[in-house]
Scaffold this motif. Structure first.
Motif, PDB file in Angstrom:
ATOM      1  N   ARG A 172       0.839  -1.200   0.000  1.00  0.00           N
ATOM      2  CA  ARG A 172       0.000   0.000   0.000  1.00  0.00           C
ATOM      3  C   ARG A 172       0.873   1.248   0.000  1.00  0.00           C
ATOM      4  NH1 ARG A 172      -3.903  -0.652   4.297  1.00  0.00           N
ATOM      5  NH2 ARG A 172      -4.956  -1.853   2.705  1.00  0.00           N
ATOM      6  N   VAL A 173       0.463   2.220  -0.848  1.00  0.00           N
ATOM      7  CA  VAL A 173       1.142   3.515  -0.925  1.00  0.00           C
ATOM      8  C   VAL A 173       0.155   4.600  -0.515  1.00  0.00           C
ATOM      9  CG1 VAL A 173       2.196   5.194  -2.497  1.00  0.00           C
ATOM     10  CG2 VAL A 173       2.697   2.775  -2.771  1.00  0.00           C
ATOM     11  N   VAL A 174       0.639   5.528   0.314  1.00  0.00           N
ATOM     12  CA  VAL A 174      -0.173   6.675   0.718  1.00  0.00           C
ATOM     13  C   VAL A 174       0.497   7.936   0.187  1.00  0.00           C
ATOM     14  CG1 VAL A 174      -1.097   7.990   2.657  1.00  0.00           C
ATOM     15  CG2 VAL A 174      -0.964   5.491   2.799  1.00  0.00           C
ATOM     16  N   VAL A 175      -0.279   8.755  -0.526  1.00  0.00           N
ATOM     17  CA  VAL A 175       0.228  10.012  -1.085  1.00  0.00           C
ATOM     18  C   VAL A 175      -0.548  11.155  -0.441  1.00  0.00           C
ATOM     19  CG1 VAL A 175       0.526  11.380  -3.181  1.00  0.00           C
ATOM     20  CG2 VAL A 175       0.791   8.900  -3.274  1.00  0.00           C
ATOM     21  N   ARG A 176       0.171  12.092   0.151  1.00  0.00           N
ATOM     22  CA  ARG A 176      -0.464  13.280   0.726  1.00  0.00           C
ATOM     23  C   ARG A 176      -0.165  14.465  -0.169  1.00  0.00           C
ATOM     24  NH1 ARG A 176       1.951  14.377   5.786  1.00  0.00           N
ATOM     25  NH2 ARG A 176       0.450  16.065   5.978  1.00  0.00           N
ATOM     26  N   ALA A 177      -1.233  15.089  -0.663  1.00  0.00           N
ATOM     27  CA  ALA A 177      -1.115  16.252  -1.540  1.00  0.00           C
ATOM     28  C   ALA A 177      -2.057  17.334  -1.016  1.00  0.00           C
ATOM     29  CB  ALA A 177      -1.463  15.867  -2.972  1.00  0.00           C
ATOM     30  N   ALA A 178      -2.074  18.467  -1.697  1.00  0.00           N
ATOM     31  CA  ALA A 178      -2.911  19.586  -1.262  1.00  0.00           C
ATOM     32  C   ALA A 178      -4.393  19.220  -1.254  1.00  0.00           C
ATOM     33  CB  ALA A 178      -2.674  20.793  -2.163  1.00  0.00           C
ATOM     34  N   ASP A 179      -4.802  18.314  -2.147  1.00  0.00           N
ATOM     35  CA  ASP A 179      -6.222  17.936  -2.215  1.00  0.00           C
ATOM     36  C   ASP A 179      -6.574  16.757  -1.315  1.00  0.00           C
ATOM     37  OD1 ASP A 179      -4.816  16.089  -3.685  1.00  0.00           O
ATOM     38  OD2 ASP A 179      -6.246  16.010  -5.340  1.00  0.00           O
ATOM     39  N   GLU A 181      -5.509  13.024   1.041  1.00  0.00           N
ATOM     40  CA  GLU A 181      -4.716  11.799   1.074  1.00  0.00           C
ATOM     41  C   GLU A 181      -5.261  10.807   0.046  1.00  0.00           C
ATOM     42  OE1 GLU A 181      -2.873  10.362   4.963  1.00  0.00           O
ATOM     43  OE2 GLU A 181      -4.526   8.957   4.643  1.00  0.00           O
ATOM     44  N   HIS A 182      -4.366  10.177  -0.687  1.00  0.00           N
ATOM     45  CA  HIS A 182      -4.733   9.196  -1.718  1.00  0.00           C
ATOM     46  C   HIS A 182      -4.051   7.879  -1.357  1.00  0.00           C
ATOM     47  CE1 HIS A 182      -6.073  12.594  -4.214  1.00  0.00           C
ATOM     48  NE2 HIS A 182      -4.995  13.198  -3.750  1.00  0.00           N
ATOM     49  N   VAL A 183      -4.825   6.797  -1.381  1.00  0.00           N
ATOM     50  CA  VAL A 183      -4.297   5.482  -1.012  1.00  0.00           C
ATOM     51  C   VAL A 183      -4.377   4.560  -2.227  1.00  0.00           C
ATOM     52  CG1 VAL A 183      -4.551   3.511   0.551  1.00  0.00           C
ATOM     53  CG2 VAL A 183      -5.043   5.824   1.371  1.00  0.00           C
ATOM     54  N   PHE A 184      -3.285   3.849  -2.491  1.00  0.00           N
ATOM     55  CA  PHE A 184      -3.197   2.925  -3.622  1.00  0.00           C
ATOM     56  C   PHE A 184      -2.786   1.550  -3.106  1.00  0.00           C
ATOM     57  CE2 PHE A 184      -2.259   7.165  -5.108  1.00  0.00           C
ATOM     58  CZ  PHE A 184      -2.993   7.276  -6.277  1.00  0.00           C
ATOM     59  N   ASP A 185      -3.505   0.520  -3.541  1.00  0.00           N
ATOM     60  CA  ASP A 185      -3.164  -0.867  -3.208  1.00  0.00           C
ATOM     61  C   ASP A 185      -2.490  -1.505  -4.405  1.00  0.00           C
ATOM     62  OD1 ASP A 185      -4.233  -0.903  -0.597  1.00  0.00           O
ATOM     63  OD2 ASP A 185      -6.252  -1.122  -1.424  1.00  0.00           O
ATOM     64  N   PRO A 187      -1.407  -4.898  -6.404  1.00  0.00           N
ATOM     65  CA  PRO A 187      -1.676  -6.338  -6.502  1.00  0.00           C
ATOM     66  C   PRO A 187      -0.373  -7.137  -6.474  1.00  0.00           C
ATOM     67  CG  PRO A 187      -2.080  -5.243  -8.604  1.00  0.00           C
ATOM     68  CD  PRO A 187      -1.697  -4.183  -7.624  1.00  0.00           C
ATOM     69  N   ASP A 188      -0.501  -8.440  -6.247  1.00  0.00           N
ATOM     70  CA  ASP A 188       0.687  -9.305  -6.212  1.00  0.00           C
ATOM     71  C   ASP A 188       1.364  -9.404  -7.567  1.00  0.00           C
ATOM     72  OD1 ASP A 188       0.469  -9.872  -3.512  1.00  0.00           O
ATOM     73  OD2 ASP A 188      -0.877 -11.570  -3.848  1.00  0.00           O
ATOM     74  N   ASP A 189       0.576  -9.410  -8.642  1.00  0.00           N
ATOM     75  CA  ASP A 189       1.113  -9.525  -9.994  1.00  0.00           C
ATOM     76  C   ASP A 189       1.663  -8.168 -10.438  1.00  0.00           C
ATOM     77  OD1 ASP A 189       1.694  -9.963 -12.642  1.00  0.00           O
ATOM     78  OD2 ASP A 189      -0.343 -10.535 -13.231  1.00  0.00           O
ATOM     79  N   PRO A 190       2.984  -8.073 -10.771  1.00  0.00           N
ATOM     80  CA  PRO A 190       3.539  -6.791 -11.179  1.00  0.00           C
ATOM     81  C   PRO A 190       2.952  -6.252 -12.488  1.00  0.00           C
ATOM     82  CG  PRO A 190       5.179  -8.525 -11.480  1.00  0.00           C
ATOM     83  CD  PRO A 190       4.005  -9.130 -10.775  1.00  0.00           C
ATOM     84  N   GLY A 191       2.300  -7.117 -13.258  1.00  0.00           N
ATOM     85  CA  GLY A 191       1.693  -6.700 -14.512  1.00  0.00           C
ATOM     86  C   GLY A 191       0.320  -6.054 -14.347  1.00  0.00           C
ATOM     87  N   GLU A 192      -0.224  -6.086 -13.120  1.00  0.00           N
ATOM     88  CA  GLU A 192      -1.545  -5.488 -12.877  1.00  0.00           C
ATOM     89  C   GLU A 192      -1.408  -4.078 -12.337  1.00  0.00           C
ATOM     90  OE1 GLU A 192      -4.362  -7.779 -10.650  1.00  0.00           O
ATOM     91  OE2 GLU A 192      -3.629  -9.658 -11.487  1.00  0.00           O
ATOM     92  N   ARG A 193      -2.296  -3.211 -12.774  1.00  0.00           N
ATOM     93  CA  ARG A 193      -2.291  -1.798 -12.367  1.00  0.00           C
ATOM     94  C   ARG A 193      -2.645  -1.663 -10.885  1.00  0.00           C
ATOM     95  NH1 ARG A 193      -2.626   2.786 -15.040  1.00  0.00           N
ATOM     96  NH2 ARG A 193      -2.906   1.732 -17.018  1.00  0.00           N
ATOM     97  N   PRO A 194      -1.926  -0.780 -10.152  1.00  0.00           N
ATOM     98  CA  PRO A 194      -2.318  -0.509  -8.756  1.00  0.00           C
ATOM     99  C   PRO A 194      -3.727   0.085  -8.695  1.00  0.00           C
ATOM    100  CG  PRO A 194      -0.106   0.292  -9.193  1.00  0.00           C
ATOM    101  CD  PRO A 194      -0.698  -0.117 -10.514  1.00  0.00           C
ATOM    102  N   HIS A 195      -4.449  -0.235  -7.623  1.00  0.00           N
ATOM    103  CA  HIS A 195      -5.838   0.206  -7.469  1.00  0.00           C
ATOM    104  C   HIS A 195      -5.907   1.358  -6.491  1.00  0.00           C
ATOM    105  CE1 HIS A 195      -6.855  -3.527  -9.482  1.00  0.00           C
ATOM    106  NE2 HIS A 195      -6.145  -4.181  -8.567  1.00  0.00           N
ATOM    107  N   ARG A 196      -6.666   2.397  -6.872  1.00  0.00           N
ATOM    108  CA  ARG A 196      -6.865   3.548  -5.985  1.00  0.00           C
ATOM    109  C   ARG A 196      -8.089   3.282  -5.120  1.00  0.00           C
ATOM    110  NH1 ARG A 196      -6.552   9.714  -8.052  1.00  0.00           N
ATOM    111  NH2 ARG A 196      -6.464  10.673  -6.009  1.00  0.00           N
ATOM    112  N   ARG A 197      -7.993   3.591  -3.857  1.00  0.00           N
ATOM    113  CA  ARG A 197      -9.142   3.407  -2.946  1.00  0.00           C
ATOM    114  C   ARG A 197     -10.081   4.563  -3.031  1.00  0.00           C
ATOM    115  NH1 ARG A 197      -7.718   0.829   2.775  1.00  0.00           N
ATOM    116  NH2 ARG A 197      -7.136  -1.197   2.022  1.00  0.00           N
TER     117      ARG A 197
END
Length: 197
Positions: A172-179, A181-185, A187-197
């Motif tokens: 999981r990645v957490v990004v804090r910006a002016a607008d 907090e954005h959280v991205f999960d 997947p185990d497969d590196p070929g799959e796009r990360p999912h935004r919560r």
């Protein structure tokens, strides 16, 4: 009569080989450009997304193909497309050379490996134009490694400050910006796009 036709066919072989090699170089460069997108393979992009050497060599091979083509009536059918294609390649090479002469458009501010996962890297990249940052994740290793763009953000939490990107566990990645907090999960497969919560 048959031997004359055979001789003419042999004369086209070196020209066709040079033109074929040029087409392979252009196809390789196209694969490198395609791999430079979000989700593309990093190693393929690093190896093949090189406009000056790849397209420059293709243009030279096409000029060589023109000189090697036999002086026969059918040569005009071969010459016109080769001249046009060579002109386009030379123009692209010149644009690529000018791009490399400019200062870098962006620089990486932060690169952090995921906790317990050396095959995942989080990068925050500062763009030269305006207060703009991109957040990217590299997943996988070797030839399967991919780069995913999580988002482009104008400001960090502090007005005009950098965007804050951090790992909240190995998946999981957490990004804090002016607008906010954005959280991205991830997947185990590196070929799959990360999912935004």
């Amino acid at each position: 009569m048959a031997s004359a036709g055979l001789g003419a066919g042999r004369g086209w072989r070196p020209a066709g080989s040079a033109a074929g090699a040029a087409v392979l170089l252009v196809a390789g460069y196209a694969a490198g450009v395609w791999s430079d997108r979000s989700g593309g393979r990093i190693r393929v992009s690093e190896l093949l997304d090189r406009p000056v050497p790849m397209l420059g060599a293709a243009a030279v091979l096409l000029v060589v193909a023109l000189f090697l083509a036999p002086h026969r009536p059918g040569r005009g059918l071969f010459t016109a497309p080769v001249v046009l294609f060579t002109g386009i390649l030379v123009l692209r090479v010149l644009i690529g050379a000018l791009d490399t002469a400019e200062p870098p458009r962006q620089h990486t501010v932060l690169t952090v490996a995921a906790p317990g996962r050396a095959d995942r890297l989080l990068s925050v990249v500062r763009h030269a134009v305006g207060p703009c940052w991109s957040v990217e994740v590299e997943t996988g290793a070797g030839w399967s490694a991919r780069r995913w763009l999580l988002g482009v953000f104008e400001h960090g939490p502090a007005a005009g400050g950098p965007v804050d990107g951090r790992w909240d566990g190995p998946d999981r990645v957490v990004v804090r910006a002016a607008d906010g907090e954005h959280v991205f999960d991830l997947p185990d497969d590196p070929g799959e796009r990360p999912h935004r919560r």
